[in-house]
Write an enzyme that holds these catalytic residues in place. Sequence first.
Site, PDB file in Angstrom:
ATOM      1  N   GLU A 210      -2.723  -0.085  -4.216  1.00 18.42           N
ATOM      2  CA  GLU A 210      -2.795  -1.159  -3.232  1.00 18.42           C
ATOM      3  C   GLU A 210      -2.981  -2.503  -3.916  1.00 18.42           C
ATOM      4  O   GLU A 210      -3.774  -2.607  -4.850  1.00 18.42           O
ATOM      5  CB  GLU A 210      -4.043  -0.901  -2.388  1.00 18.42           C
TER       6      GLU A 210
ATOM      7  N   ASP B 204       0.853  -1.187   0.000  1.00 22.70           N
ATOM      8  CA  ASP B 204       0.000   0.000   0.000  1.00 22.70           C
ATOM      9  C   ASP B 204       0.894   1.244   0.000  1.00 22.70           C
ATOM     10  O   ASP B 204       1.668   1.453   0.938  1.00 22.70           O
ATOM     11  CB  ASP B 204      -0.898  -0.032   1.245  1.00 22.70           C
TER      12      ASP B 204
HETATM   13  N1  DCP Z   1      -8.547   8.295  -2.300  1.00 17.08           N
HETATM   14  C1  DCP Z   1      -9.569   9.163  -2.628  1.00 17.08           C
HETATM   15  N2  DCP Z   1     -10.620   9.339  -1.769  1.00 17.08           N
HETATM   16  C2  DCP Z   1     -10.682   8.652  -0.621  1.00 17.08           C
HETATM   17  C3  DCP Z   1      -9.657   7.754  -0.263  1.00 17.08           C
HETATM   18  C4  DCP Z   1      -8.590   7.607  -1.141  1.00 17.08           C
HETATM   19  O1  DCP Z   1      -9.521   9.795  -3.689  1.00 17.08           O
HETATM   20  N3  DCP Z   1     -11.731   8.831   0.205  1.00 17.08           N
HETATM   21  C5  DCP Z   1      -7.403   8.154  -3.227  1.00 17.08           C
HETATM   22  C6  DCP Z   1      -6.284   9.085  -2.819  1.00 17.08           C
HETATM   23  C7  DCP Z   1      -5.259   8.192  -2.192  1.00 17.08           C
HETATM   24  C8  DCP Z   1      -5.479   6.874  -2.901  1.00 17.08           C
HETATM   25  O2  DCP Z   1      -6.870   6.835  -3.214  1.00 17.08           O
HETATM   26  O3  DCP Z   1      -3.942   8.699  -2.370  1.00 17.08           O
HETATM   27  C9  DCP Z   1      -5.088   5.671  -2.078  1.00 17.08           C
HETATM   28  O4  DCP Z   1      -5.894   5.580  -0.918  1.00 17.08           O
HETATM   29  P1  DCP Z   1      -5.337   5.090   0.478  1.00 17.08           P
HETATM   30  O5  DCP Z   1      -6.506   4.801   1.333  1.00 17.08           O
HETATM   31  O6  DCP Z   1      -4.314   4.021   0.280  1.00 17.08           O
HETATM   32  O7  DCP Z   1      -4.668   6.385   1.095  1.00 17.08           O
HETATM   33  P2  DCP Z   1      -3.232   6.991   0.845  1.00 17.08           P
HETATM   34  O8  DCP Z   1      -2.391   6.134  -0.028  1.00 17.08           O
HETATM   35  O9  DCP Z   1      -3.404   8.378   0.361  1.00 17.08           O
HETATM   36  O10 DCP Z   1      -2.654   7.074   2.306  1.00 17.08           O
HETATM   37  P3  DCP Z   1      -2.048   5.887   3.211  1.00 17.08           P
HETATM   38  O11 DCP Z   1      -0.633   6.259   3.442  1.00 17.08           O
HETATM   39  O12 DCP Z   1      -2.850   5.940   4.465  1.00 17.08           O
HETATM   40  O13 DCP Z   1      -2.222   4.599   2.442  1.00 17.08           O
HETATM   41 MG    MG Z   2      -2.211   4.084   0.300  1.00 13.34          MG
END
Ligand code: DCP
Ligand code: MG
Length: 382
Positions: free
Chosen positions: A119, A23
């Site tokens: 992911e 992830d």
């Molecule tokens: N995303 C989105 N809206 C959301 C959740 C996520 O557009 N409500 C998008 C933006 C993120 C990507 O999907 O960058 C991946 O989601 P993740 O849940 O894996 O979150 P992140 O990668 O940003 O953070 P983490 O470090 O917690 O994985």
């Molecule tokens: Mg992520």
Amino acid sequence: MEAGLATATENGQTRQRKIIHCDCDCFYASIEMRDNPALVGKPIAVGGSPERRGVVATCNYEAREFGIHSAMASATARRLCPDLIIIRPDMEKYRVASQQIHTVFNRYTELIEPLSLDEAYLDVSDCAAFEGSATRIASAIREEVRELVGITLSAGIAPNKFLAKIASDWNKPDGQFVVLPSEIADFVDKLPVKKLHGVGKVTAKKMQRLKLHTCADLRRLTPQQLSEHFGSFGERLYELSRGNDNRPVSTERIRKSVSVENTYDTDLPDIDTCRAALIELLPKLAKRLEKVEAESVIRKQFVKLKFHDFVTTTVEMLSRDTNPDNFLTLCEQGFARGERAVRLLGVGVRVEPSSPNALSDPTYDSDKQLPLALSQCDTEAP
Ligand code: DCP
Ligand code: MG
């Protein structure tokens, strides 16, 4: 050997799986920082404009210190952190990065199950690299992604998907965590029930009332007690609370729908309460859709109702978006078929991959029982 750890081999023997859940850390934000190093160290979010009622798609870890998170209104985020830099999403860039990450995964295994752009589950049971050490394979993947893509990735290594997914969060960002087969009992013992997939707000509350806080607490219940309290989910809880999960890494499943549903503590007595309840489900659906919008396109909207006698009906229409008025109309049509109290309400959309490579995790799909080639509507007995 416990069921959740085993996988059958050709000669009928069983052996342990080695699963890595990968992830990326604050994915969209990481890409933006990579492309503009002046942003590094400053609180940034990727999302819509606060002036136009935009929401945060994600934010970097500096911004998270202020309490900012995905799906928060950008205006709220700006209030929490007046210096927040908000960047418009560039989906094409994120798709390219995602493909590059997959090139790295492919060096180690073909058994890859993408969950979203950033992911995936990897089954490395048959990977010979690093003498088959999944821990070292995960380190190598993280290093190669850093070099090739310029962002960091966290990994969870475990004998099954359930544990690997939880483990990838343990040392986030830019870290990895291993759950060895011998450590499973200890690991799940302390695991809060909220971490279990499928334990939403209502179930979590119920568990709190029953003083079930960790998997160790759940393990004290018999299968009968679990199904008394949690219905058909009880069986799954029995397995998960023991760290068992026998789902294979699946490379073929395509997301067919995105939906949210809720079972109400008290039945919804009439159409007005159904309408109000439906409106409350929409922000959650929007949140789930944001996560998959890059890889899916909407084809239909649908509403599902389960009446108090467990008869279920689904009404749907062709659509390319999530127009709330359409959902309300579908809800009225569905309610008219039963004209009786409703115990469960669901809203969702049927989707198709926007490209042939856009595969995804069916766990987002809470409507697995619905037929795929749906007619205009269908009604199921319990
Ligand atoms: N995303 C989105 N809206 C959301 C959740 C996520 O557009 N409500 C998008 C933006 C993120 C990507 O999907 O960058 C991946 O989601 P993740 O849940 O894996 O979150 P992140 O990668 O940003 O953070 P983490 O470090 O917690 O994985
Ligand atoms: Mg992520």
